[in-house]
Design an enzyme around this catalytic site. Structure first.
Site, PDB file in Angstrom:
ATOM      1  CG  ASP A   1      21.733  68.315   8.295  1.00  0.00           C
ATOM      2  OD1 ASP A   1      21.755  68.967   7.227  1.00  0.00           O
ATOM      3  OD2 ASP A   1      21.736  67.070   8.322  1.00  0.00           O
TER       4      ASP A   1
ATOM      5  CG  ASP B   1      27.974  79.811   0.160  1.00  0.00           C
ATOM      6  OD1 ASP B   1      28.140  79.493  -1.033  1.00  0.00           O
ATOM      7  OD2 ASP B   1      28.924  79.964   0.949  1.00  0.00           O
TER       8      ASP B   1
ATOM      9  CB  CYS C   1      32.860  78.499  -5.137  1.00  0.00           C
ATOM     10  SG  CYS C   1      33.010  76.818  -4.519  1.00  0.00           S
TER      11      CYS C   1
END
Length: 136
Positions: free
Chosen positions: A29, A59, A109
């Site tokens: 995690d 990311d 993104c």
């Protein structure tokens, strides 16, 4: 770190296919990956200490508003607006794990400024030892 088992296996397969032996993938995690009391010389098993890595790629989970429009999914404003504070936890910890003089790459993104430039600006305000450099 990736906490979903099948994604870890997919990432490991891609790493192996590309011959990237310098990358280690952990089932972990990532909100618990930094431990300020951990030894920063051991970068093989999480949690990691401060200034452990020369290069860090962050990311983060995001609203995905930069991907092809998903017209069937009705995202509520409250859900979308919650991402920056969640993403900040990842970015702030990653910055602490990056060695002075190292490189930190932040990736999403999504297109909203709050999930991108806003978080980078906050990091630069809070960390005077970091600077924004052009991507080559």
């Amino acid at each position: 770190g990736e906490k979903v088992g099948h994604k870890v296996m997919e990432l490991q397969a891609l790493r192996d296919k590309l011959g990237l032996s310098c990358i280690t993938i952990h089932k972990w995690d990532s909100t618990e990956v930094l431990d300020v009391s951990a030894d920063n010389t051991n970068c093989s098993i999480p949690p990691f200490g401060e200034e452990t890595f020369v290069r860090v790629l962050v990311d983060v989970p995001c609203s995905a508003l930069g991907q092809r429009p998903q017209l069937s999914i009705q995202s509520r404003y409250s859900q979308i607006s919650s991402y920056p504070s969640y993403q900040w936890r990842f970015l702030a910890d990653a910055a602490r794990m990056c060695k002075v003089g190292g490189a930190l790459v932040f990736s999403t993104c999504s297109l909203p400024t709050q999930e991108n430039e806003g978080l980078v600006a906050r990091l630069l305000r809070e960390r005077s030892d970091m600077e924004l450099v052009p991507a080559h």
